[in-house]
Design a protein around this motif. Structure first.
Motif, PDB file in Angstrom:
ATOM      1  N   GLU A  38       0.831  -1.208   0.000  1.00 41.67           N
ATOM      2  CA  GLU A  38       0.000   0.000   0.000  1.00 41.67           C
ATOM      3  C   GLU A  38       0.862   1.253   0.000  1.00 41.67           C
ATOM      4  O   GLU A  38       0.624   2.193  -0.777  1.00 41.67           O
ATOM      5  CB  GLU A  38      -0.931   0.000   1.214  1.00 41.67           C
ATOM      6  CG  GLU A  38      -1.942   1.142   1.204  1.00 41.67           C
ATOM      7  CD  GLU A  38      -2.953   1.031   2.330  1.00 41.67           C
ATOM      8  OE1 GLU A  38      -3.533   2.072   2.684  1.00 41.67           O
ATOM      9  OE2 GLU A  38      -3.168  -0.087   2.846  1.00 41.67           O
ATOM     10  N   LYS A  41       2.639   1.645  -3.455  1.00 41.52           N
ATOM     11  CA  LYS A  41       1.771   2.142  -4.524  1.00 41.52           C
ATOM     12  C   LYS A  41       1.457   3.620  -4.338  1.00 41.52           C
ATOM     13  O   LYS A  41       1.376   4.389  -5.306  1.00 41.52           O
ATOM     14  CB  LYS A  41       0.490   1.314  -4.556  1.00 41.52           C
ATOM     15  CG  LYS A  41       0.721  -0.128  -5.026  1.00 41.52           C
ATOM     16  CD  LYS A  41      -0.529  -0.989  -4.872  1.00 41.52           C
ATOM     17  CE  LYS A  41      -0.261  -2.426  -5.275  1.00 41.52           C
ATOM     18  NZ  LYS A  41      -1.436  -3.300  -5.037  1.00 41.52           N
ATOM     19  N   ALA A  42       1.293   4.053  -3.085  1.00 39.17           N
ATOM     20  CA  ALA A  42       1.035   5.467  -2.822  1.00 39.17           C
ATOM     21  C   ALA A  42       2.236   6.319  -3.214  1.00 39.17           C
ATOM     22  O   ALA A  42       2.083   7.405  -3.800  1.00 39.17           O
ATOM     23  CB  ALA A  42       0.699   5.677  -1.350  1.00 39.17           C
ATOM     24  N   VAL A  44       4.479   5.567  -5.493  1.00 38.29           N
ATOM     25  CA  VAL A  44       4.552   5.576  -6.956  1.00 38.29           C
ATOM     26  C   VAL A  44       3.617   6.629  -7.541  1.00 38.29           C
ATOM     27  O   VAL A  44       3.985   7.362  -8.480  1.00 38.29           O
ATOM     28  CB  VAL A  44       4.226   4.174  -7.517  1.00 38.29           C
ATOM     29  CG1 VAL A  44       3.866   4.234  -8.996  1.00 38.29           C
ATOM     30  CG2 VAL A  44       5.415   3.250  -7.309  1.00 38.29           C
ATOM     31  N   GLU A  45       2.411   6.731  -7.012  1.00 39.10           N
ATOM     32  CA  GLU A  45       1.480   7.752  -7.505  1.00 39.10           C
ATOM     33  C   GLU A  45       2.041   9.149  -7.291  1.00 39.10           C
ATOM     34  O   GLU A  45       1.902  10.028  -8.148  1.00 39.10           O
ATOM     35  CB  GLU A  45       0.131   7.599  -6.811  1.00 39.10           C
ATOM     36  CG  GLU A  45      -0.640   6.365  -7.233  1.00 39.10           C
ATOM     37  CD  GLU A  45      -0.829   6.284  -8.741  1.00 39.10           C
ATOM     38  OE1 GLU A  45      -1.278   7.289  -9.337  1.00 39.10           O
ATOM     39  OE2 GLU A  45      -0.507   5.235  -9.331  1.00 39.10           O
ATOM     40  N   GLU A  46       2.671   9.372  -6.149  1.00 37.60           N
ATOM     41  CA  GLU A  46       3.278  10.677  -5.886  1.00 37.60           C
ATOM     42  C   GLU A  46       4.408  10.971  -6.871  1.00 37.60           C
ATOM     43  O   GLU A  46       4.509  12.073  -7.414  1.00 37.60           O
ATOM     44  CB  GLU A  46       3.816  10.724  -4.456  1.00 37.60           C
ATOM     45  CG  GLU A  46       4.468  12.046  -4.096  1.00 37.60           C
ATOM     46  CD  GLU A  46       4.989  12.084  -2.674  1.00 37.60           C
ATOM     47  OE1 GLU A  46       5.792  12.990  -2.366  1.00 37.60           O
ATOM     48  OE2 GLU A  46       4.598  11.211  -1.869  1.00 37.60           O
ATOM     49  N   ARG A  48       4.851   9.687  -9.865  1.00 40.09           N
ATOM     50  CA  ARG A  48       4.296   9.895 -11.204  1.00 40.09           C
ATOM     51  C   ARG A  48       3.724  11.301 -11.333  1.00 40.09           C
ATOM     52  O   ARG A  48       3.775  11.913 -12.405  1.00 40.09           O
ATOM     53  CB  ARG A  48       3.235   8.839 -11.498  1.00 40.09           C
ATOM     54  CG  ARG A  48       3.827   7.449 -11.724  1.00 40.09           C
ATOM     55  CD  ARG A  48       2.754   6.391 -11.925  1.00 40.09           C
ATOM     56  NE  ARG A  48       3.345   5.080 -12.192  1.00 40.09           N
ATOM     57  CZ  ARG A  48       2.655   3.952 -12.292  1.00 40.09           C
ATOM     58  NH1 ARG A  48       1.319   3.974 -12.132  1.00 40.09           N
ATOM     59  NH2 ARG A  48       3.274   2.809 -12.532  1.00 40.09           N
ATOM     60  N   GLY A  49       3.187  11.830 -10.226  1.00 36.96           N
ATOM     61  CA  GLY A  49       2.701  13.195 -10.236  1.00 36.96           C
ATOM     62  C   GLY A  49       3.797  14.214 -10.448  1.00 36.96           C
ATOM     63  O   GLY A  49       3.542  15.347 -10.884  1.00 36.96           O
ATOM     64  N   TRP A  53       8.489   8.196 -14.418  1.00 33.36           N
ATOM     65  CA  TRP A  53       7.928   6.931 -14.858  1.00 33.36           C
ATOM     66  C   TRP A  53       8.269   5.916 -13.767  1.00 33.36           C
ATOM     67  O   TRP A  53       9.244   5.161 -13.855  1.00 33.36           O
ATOM     68  CB  TRP A  53       8.545   6.548 -16.194  1.00 33.36           C
ATOM     69  CG  TRP A  53       7.885   5.429 -16.911  1.00 33.36           C
ATOM     70  CD1 TRP A  53       6.732   4.788 -16.579  1.00 33.36           C
ATOM     71  CD2 TRP A  53       8.359   4.796 -18.100  1.00 33.36           C
ATOM     72  NE1 TRP A  53       6.454   3.799 -17.474  1.00 33.36           N
ATOM     73  CE2 TRP A  53       7.433   3.787 -18.432  1.00 33.36           C
ATOM     74  CE3 TRP A  53       9.458   4.992 -18.927  1.00 33.36           C
ATOM     75  CZ2 TRP A  53       7.602   2.963 -19.538  1.00 33.36           C
ATOM     76  CZ3 TRP A  53       9.630   4.181 -20.027  1.00 33.36           C
ATOM     77  CH2 TRP A  53       8.702   3.176 -20.333  1.00 33.36           C
ATOM     78  N   GLU A  55       7.795   2.917 -10.658  1.00 31.45           N
ATOM     79  CA  GLU A  55       7.227   1.604 -10.403  1.00 31.45           C
ATOM     80  C   GLU A  55       7.600   1.162  -8.993  1.00 31.45           C
ATOM     81  O   GLU A  55       8.614   1.602  -8.443  1.00 31.45           O
ATOM     82  CB  GLU A  55       7.754   0.565 -11.403  1.00 31.45           C
ATOM     83  CG  GLU A  55       7.420   0.847 -12.860  1.00 31.45           C
ATOM     84  CD  GLU A  55       5.946   0.654 -13.193  1.00 31.45           C
ATOM     85  OE1 GLU A  55       5.229   0.042 -12.369  1.00 31.45           O
ATOM     86  OE2 GLU A  55       5.531   1.101 -14.271  1.00 31.45           O
TER      87      GLU A  55
END
Length: 248
Positions: A38, A41-42, A44-46, A48-49, A53, A55
């Motif tokens: 969890e 993944k959080a 990674v989203e940050e 990507r923002g 790129w 992972e």
């Protein structure tokens, strides 16, 4: 190098997380490794923002199969591995030597030393084929100093610095640089656990010539520098990011 591929172990908190953000802000493609899906993944989203790129790979650096898969997945996803930051670590159980055991030794050395060794083994395997790469191992001021009540942790970080220098010599002709960054007292959850009490933390700060704790972002800036082409003639070096602590 534009958009380098960066792999960071122990990337979900503290210095590792700050390094992931710092590399992403500079345009890197970042693979963050850790053991909590969890949180990974959080992060990674940050990232990507920020335009990275990014992972996440769930990996335990104490397990060679997982380390091998972590490195191979990075290369499968991005085609190469330019920079590796081996940050996964534990403070273990700070206590007098008479309270230590084979179990407390293994719990600390398996992450801090074996984890670095296995990670480098597979990172070097890939980087040799490329003919280039930069590895940064995270040590500590306790990688070259002593500390009463922390013999096992201190021993593990001394080992990290010795391994770093030895592998740097081993792979220098292959186009791979290997360095370390040694943070001093840094304002992280690990430091809070390590010191145990506000009084112990204040005592540690009192030993820092700059008279404060370091920030994870400051250590991350040192990591980014020594990993980069701006440090292209530096290998086998331990860069202190410690507020002058090692100069005492």
């Amino acid at each position: 190098m534009d958009n380098p591929v960066v792999l960071i172990t122990g990337a979900l908190t503290g210095i590792g997380r700050a390094a992931a953000v710092a590399f992403a802000n500079r345009g890197a493609n970042v693979v963050v490794a850790g053991r909590r899906d969890e949180a990974g993944k959080a992060l990674v989203e940050e990232l990507r923002g920020l335009g990275s790129w990014a992972e996440f790979v769930n990996a335990d650096v104490r397990n060679e199969d997982e380390v091998r898969a972590m490195v191979d997945e990075t290369v499968t996803r991005f085609g190469r591995l330019d920079i590796a930051v081996n940050n996964a670590g534990t403070e273990g159980r700070p206590s007098p030597i008479t309270d230590q055991s084979a179990e407390t030794y293994n719990a600390t050395f398996d992450t801090n030393v074996l984890g670095v060794l296995l990670s480098m083994k597979h990172q070097v395997r890939v980087m040799k084929e490329q003919g280039s790469g930069s590895i940064v191992n995270i040590s500590s001021t306790y990688g070259h100093e002593g500390a009463a009540g922390a013999s096992v942790y201190v021993g593990s970080k001394h080992a990290v610095e010795g391994i770093t220098k030895s592998v740097a010599l081993e792979v220098a002709a292959s186009g791979i640089r290997v360095n370390g960054v040694a943070p001093g007292p840094t304002d992280t959850g690990m430091l809070t656990r390590f010191t145990g009490t506000p009084q112990n933390k204040a005592a540690l700060v009192s030993e820092v010539p700059l008279a404060r704790l370091g920030l994870s972002e400051e250590v991350a800036a040192a990591i980014v520098f020594i990993a980069s082409d701006e440090a292209s003639f530096i290998t086998g070096h331990i860069l202190n990011a410690d507020g002058g602590h090692s100069a005492n």
